[in-house]
Design an enzyme around this catalytic site. Structure first.
Site, PDB file in Angstrom:
ATOM      1  N   GLU A 266      19.933 -48.841 -44.819  1.00  0.00           N
ATOM      2  CA  GLU A 266      20.547 -49.003 -43.631  1.00  0.00           C
ATOM      3  C   GLU A 266      20.040 -48.773 -42.475  1.00  0.00           C
ATOM      4  O   GLU A 266      19.400 -47.631 -42.137  1.00  0.00           O
ATOM      5  CB  GLU A 266      22.086 -48.143 -43.810  1.00  0.00           C
ATOM      6  CG  GLU A 266      22.787 -48.691 -44.908  1.00  0.00           C
ATOM      7  CD  GLU A 266      24.182 -47.867 -44.919  1.00  0.00           C
ATOM      8  OE1 GLU A 266      24.854 -48.326 -46.093  1.00  0.00           O
ATOM      9  OE2 GLU A 266      24.292 -47.050 -44.278  1.00  0.00           O
ATOM     10  N   HIS A 285      28.781 -50.842 -42.691  1.00  0.00           N
ATOM     11  CA  HIS A 285      29.194 -49.368 -42.621  1.00  0.00           C
ATOM     12  C   HIS A 285      30.285 -49.182 -41.865  1.00  0.00           C
ATOM     13  O   HIS A 285      30.016 -48.301 -40.930  1.00  0.00           O
ATOM     14  CB  HIS A 285      27.878 -48.632 -42.707  1.00  0.00           C
ATOM     15  CG  HIS A 285      28.158 -47.352 -43.167  1.00  0.00           C
ATOM     16  ND1 HIS A 285      27.123 -46.510 -43.987  1.00  0.00           N
ATOM     17  CD2 HIS A 285      29.100 -46.320 -43.415  1.00  0.00           C
ATOM     18  CE1 HIS A 285      27.398 -45.285 -44.528  1.00  0.00           C
ATOM     19  NE2 HIS A 285      28.887 -45.261 -44.153  1.00  0.00           N
TER      20      HIS A 285
END
Length: 319
Positions: A266, A285
């Site tokens: 990420e 997220h």
């Protein structure tokens, strides 16, 4: 007392206030801190707050004034907590701020998989309903959750809240954790082995921390044990799932669909093959990010620091 927030934008893009932090010291808030800026931004800091900016041994070693690291999240694997402990540095996290928000987001993903609301809405906007011969239509099978089995891996606060919502939908809930708290069992759910959970669940939702025991726990072998057409939801940590194994399972139909709020890397690389699949929904997220949850997070972070300054650390993770 020099207080530095390394990456304040994620928590507070402008809709919250840092004012309550200001009386506690000389405060500097950086919106973002890149890897090569950590030591420059953190220089002479007594107190550091970080959301996702890594603080490893070499960086902590280079900050001789550092006494406290406040992680602006629940997961604290971004900090070398063991090394911080050897230096007498207290590390705290925020364990409870996002319970309701994350559990709610599990069902945002699950209901989208069950009903394809966004796609059906778009088809109406494109005129498909206007031109339809019948009074209604659907582009995908529609799934009713009542009577389905929800398997929850991890029975912390978020796992339990997810179980409550699943039960309200009429789902049967089973759960697995390596160290079950049997006093939690009852009408809401029952504990089973991981193999039983994998083989019996229609929906599997992940709610466990990332560690050596859980990394890659949903791998090729785990997918083989699952029901044909299972649904996978991950709002926890991306590396809990072997993404290549998930890709194969989605392509084969073993996994009917996946709802992922987290990925192994990420932000992700441009060409993650999961992006190409119509049966894999990915969000950036954000399960933790409703304003109410972020406000609780900020308030808790300030209370953690106040407790530390009073000599009674709260939510310390490196005791």
């Amino acid at each position: 007392m020099k207080i530095v927030v390394l990456d304040g934008f994620a928590l507070n893009p402008g809709d919250l206030s840092w004012d309550a932090l200001m009386p506690l010291g000389d405060v500097t808030v950086y919106e973002r801190t890149h890897k090569d800026e950590v030591l420059e931004h953190a220089k002479d800091a007594d107190i550091l707050f970080t959301n996702k900016t890594l603080l490893r041994e070499s960086q902590i070693e280079a900050l001789p004034n550092l006494k406290y690291i406040g992680v602006l999240a629940t997961g604290y694997n971004i900090v070398d907590v063991d090394y911080a402990k050897t230096k007498g540095i207290v590390v705290t996290n925020i364990p409870t701020y996002g319970t309701k928000s994350v559990a709610q987001f599990v069902f945002a993903h699950l209901l989208e998989i069950c009903h394809h609301v966004a796609e059906h809405s778009e088809s109406v906007r494109r005129g498909k309903w206007n031109r339809n011969e019948d009074f209604c239509y659907w582009n995908h099978p529609l799934i009713e959750l009542d009577g389905k089995v929800m398997g929850i891996i991890g029975t912390g606060r978020i796992g339990l809240e997810t179980a409550k919502i699943a039960s309200a939908f009429g789902m049967k809930v089973i759960a697995y954790t390596p160290r079950p708290k049997t006093e939690l069992e009852g009408d809401l759910f029952k504990y089973v082995s991981l193999d039983v959970l994998l083989s019996q669940s229609d929906v599997i939702s992940l709610h466990c921390p990332l560690n050596d025991e859980t990394r890659g726990m949903l791998d090729e072998n785990a997918f083989k044990k699952m029901k044909e057409g299972v649904i996978i939801i991950n709002t926890s940590r991306g590396p809990l799932i072997d993404e290549n194994a998930l890709l194969n399972a989605l392509n084969s139909g073993k996994v009917y669909a996946a709802g992922l709020d987290v990925l192994a890397k990420e932000p992700p690389k441009d060409h993650n093959p999961l992006f190409e699949l119509n049966n894999c929904n990915i969000t950036p997220h954000i399960a933790w990010a409703p304003r109410a949850a972020r406000e609780r997070l900020l308030n808790s972070a300030i209370e953690n620091l106040k407790s530390f300054l009073d000599g009674i650390p709260l939510n310390q993770v490196n005791l």
